[in-house]
Every structure is written in structure tokens, then in C-alpha cells.
Design an enzyme around this catalytic site. Structure first.
Site, short mmCIF file in Angstrom:
data_model
loop_
_atom_site.label_atom_id
_atom_site.label_comp_id
_atom_site.label_asym_id
_atom_site.label_seq_id
_atom_site.Cartn_x
_atom_site.Cartn_y
_atom_site.Cartn_z
N ASP A 110 1.09 1.10 112.71
CA ASP A 110 0.62 0.64 111.41
C ASP A 110 1.71 0.85 110.36
O ASP A 110 2.26 1.94 110.23
CB ASP A 110 -0.65 1.44 111.03
N SER B 181 0.04 5.55 112.09
CA SER B 181 0.83 5.36 110.88
C SER B 181 2.09 6.21 110.93
O SER B 181 2.25 7.07 111.82
CB SER B 181 0.01 5.75 109.65
#
Length: 309
Positions: free
Chosen positions: A82, A50
Site C-alpha cells: 500500500d 503500508s
């Protein structure tokens, strides 16, 4: 053994009626726990990074750790970005060795989301990298993703068809009632399976993705809370619902919060029982084992992808 794209994984998952787990990674112990579980279960695996993880650990450290995992375990692993929120971050990851990226333009008007996604797809495909996009908005908070419940919107099936056709995207994250983060349903959990079936029928053989799919089992919340502090948690997505989704075209299910709870609970337990401990190996080692056990459970009992490598 190599860093690979998700193309073949998703094809097998769609045909086999199971889902591949996409697990968020932030440090070495989390990566080791996940890949150890995947190796034991002979399961396909996606490790995803992320924006928060990139900021915390630096992309190059995470990429090298994943490359080490490939070499150490002999697994084929998808390295996935992500919730990339711009062309620039997707390009940086593509150029930096990621095999899959997500461009999240779900907060944009449809036309802008299509244009941004197509730009990323064109660049990624030229480099042999696959792209996931998102249509619809999931409620909840996870790293940089923050959407109020009132602003959440389910994916429109007809828009999904147009989106896939015009962008050339490889997979699509849809909103059918899941939610980012630890706090999920206040009342009875519900996913819109009619909507999912409609999208699947309109996009046959096309891989769909569920975000916000941690189950947040009550026992893990209680376990964490038992050893100090307070972990936010309500009922998560029931695992039976995730099993059903995997048979309706969902080929990738994202899991993050469950891992955080398992790791946090383990660390709290060690430090509560041994407050004098200052050797990180003594609490991160058990935490790694907790991650492995959680991932094995998800692979065997939820995703159904044991022995699918």
C-alpha cells in the site's frame, strides 16, 4: 490456496457489481481476525502492507504471517504493498514475494507520475505481479501519507484515460472525496459520483480503487473513548456511498481506520475492566475477535462480497 494477484478477483467484482476489501495488516492478530472473517464469509480478500507496517513488523515477518494464513485457512490471498512511494520499495516487495504493489506518484506532476508508474509496471509485469497507481490527491493522514485539505485534488477523467493507456497499470486509485485517516467530513459527507461515473464510462471494465474509505461509525468512536483516552473522529464515508461506488466500477475498497478503532476499543475495554491484567493474550485475543467482527460487517453489509470466493 495460494498467494495470488488481484486480476481474477477484480474481473469478477466488476462483473458482479461488488468490491473486494483491502485490509491493512500490522501484526498476527490483525491478520488472523481478517482471514477468519473472510473464511467464514467465503469472500475474496486482499491483505495490504503500508510503509509504516513494513517498518514496524519487517516485511519478511508480515509475508511469512500471510503465507501462514494461506496455509491455515486454504484461502487465496492477495499480498499488496500500500502506498509505495518509490521504484525501489516496489521492487523490493516484488522481489520479496508480494503479488501486488501500489506505486503512489500522486504528489508528482502528471508526466513524472506516468514515467514512474510505467517503470514499476514494466518491472512488475515481467515478474507476474500486478500494479495499482494513484491519480489525484486524497486529503488526510495515514502512516507516511500526509496531504493537507487545501492540497487535495480530484482525479481528472481525461487524465485518467491517458494515464492508464500510457502506463499499462492494472488498477487506479482515484480521488472523488474520500480521505485518509480517522478525521473525515466536518459537514455533510459527499462523494463526486458524477466524476466516478464519467471515469467508469471512459475506462470500461477497468478496476478502480477507493482509498480513505473507512466509515468511522460513531458508535465505535464512542466505544473507544468510553474506555480512556480520546480517539479523533468525525463522520466517515457513509456505508451507503461505498455500496453505490462498488456498482460503478470500484472493485477495491481500502479499510484501515475502522480496524484500528475496533482493536483499540477492545484493548481499552479489557484493560479498563481488568487493570491488573498483564497477559497480552487476554487483551489481544478479544481484539482479534473485534477485528473479525468488523471485517465480517464490511464484507456482508458494505462490500457485498460474501460467497464470492
Amino acid at each position: 490456496m495460494a498467494l495470488v494477484t488481484s486480476t481474477e478477483m477484480f474481473k469478477k467484482a466488476y462483473e458482479g457489481g461488488y468490491a473486494v476489501g483491502a485490509f491493512n495488516v500490522n501484526n498476527m492478530e490483525i491478520i488472523q481476525g481478517i482471514v477468519d472473517a473472510a473464511k467464514i464469509e467465503k469472500a475474496p480478500i486482499i491483505l495490504q502492507v503500508s510503509a509504516g507496517a513494513r517498518k514496524y513488523a519487517s516485511p519478511i515477518y508480515l509475508r511469512k504471517l500471510v503465507e501462514a494464513a494461506v496455509e491455515d485457512t486454504g484461502l487465496d490471498i492477495v499480498l499488496h504493498l500500500d502506498h509505495g512511494d518509490s521504484f525501489e520499495i516496489c521492487k523490493d516487495c516484488i522481489d520479496g514475494g508480494f503479488t501486488s504493489v501500489m506505486i503512489d506518484g500522486s504528489k508528482l506532476p502528471l508526466e513524472e507520475n506516468i514515467a514512474l508508474t510505467k517503470k514499476v509496471v514494466d518491472y512488475a509485469h515481467a515478474k507476474g505481479v500486478v500494479v495499482e497507481a494513484e491519480l489525484g490527491k486524497l486529503a488526510g493522514v495515514e502512516d507516511a501519507v500526509k496531504v493537507n485539505t487545501k492540497d487535495a485534488t480530484y482525479t481528472d477523467p481525461q487524465e485518467a484515460v491517458r494515464f492508464v493507456k500510457e502506463t499499462g497499470v492494472d488498477s487506479l486509485a482515484i480521488a472523488i472525496g474520500t480521505s485518509h485517516g480517522a478525521y473525515k467530513f466536518k459537514g455533510e459527507p459527499s462523494l463526486d459520483f458524477d466524476r466516478l461515473e464519467t471515469i467508469t464510462n471512459l475506462l470500461p471494465n477497468f478496476p478502480l480503487v477507493l482509498h480513505g474509505s473507512s466509515s468511522v461509525p460513531r458508535e465505535f468512536v464512542d466505544f473507544c473513548n468510553q474506555y480512556g483516552g480520546k480517539v479523533p473522529g468525525a463522520q466517515g464515508v457513509p456505508e451507503e456511498m461505498l455500496k453505490r461506488a462498488s456498482k460503478l466500477g470500484v472493485c477495491k475498497i481500502n479499510i484501515d481506520t475502522d480496524l484500528r478503532l475496533a482493536m483499540t476499543g477492545s484493548v481499552r475495554k479489557v484493560l479498563s475492566e481488568h487493570p491488573e491484567e498483564f497477559d497480552p493474550r487476554k487483551y489481544l485475543g478479544p481484539a482479534r475477535e473485534a477485528i473479525k467482527n468488523m471485517v465480517q460487517h464490511k464484507i456482508k453489509d458494505v462490500l457485498g462480497c460474501s460467497d464470492k470466493r
